[in-house]
Write a protein that holds these residues in place. Sequence first.
Motif: not given
Length: 156
Positions: A69-80
């Motif tokens: 469940p946190t994969v997309e969250f980690v990617k979005s934080v990285y991109e931000a």
Amino acid sequence: MSLLKKLAQKALKKSIWIFHVNTGACNGCDIELLDILTPYYDIERFGMKIVSSPRHADALVISGPVTRPTVEFVKSVYEATPEPKIVIALGSCAIAGGIWFDTYNVVGGVDKVIPVNLYIPGCPPRPEGIIFGIAQAVGISKKKIKPIVAEQIGIE
């Protein structure tokens, strides 16, 4: 000198702002990370500061195994996080998934999802290790710690 250190020294001359991400940790690493904010360790004397938004951060400190469940969250934080960014995997769970490495819901360590620049091992890592690792990443600490041989301290 590595490219990361050259980049960090140029971009982050006097300070580094850190954003902390918990991807499912037991909070052991989180407590040790918060401990470096206390007056005993006082990381702000080194110009380090924990911020509340990845948009203001120079480095991401990620603790815990990356769960599905946190994969997309980690990617979005990285991109931000703006460039140049440093990604730090904090603790054995963030490095390789910890004791949950082979469970159905755990993808693995942070490096399975985003590129990692620095690994700080431990379960949980000591506050001194966290400070030293971050200082090494940005080139604040130019000295390496010389390992102590058992004979030097009288242990056989």
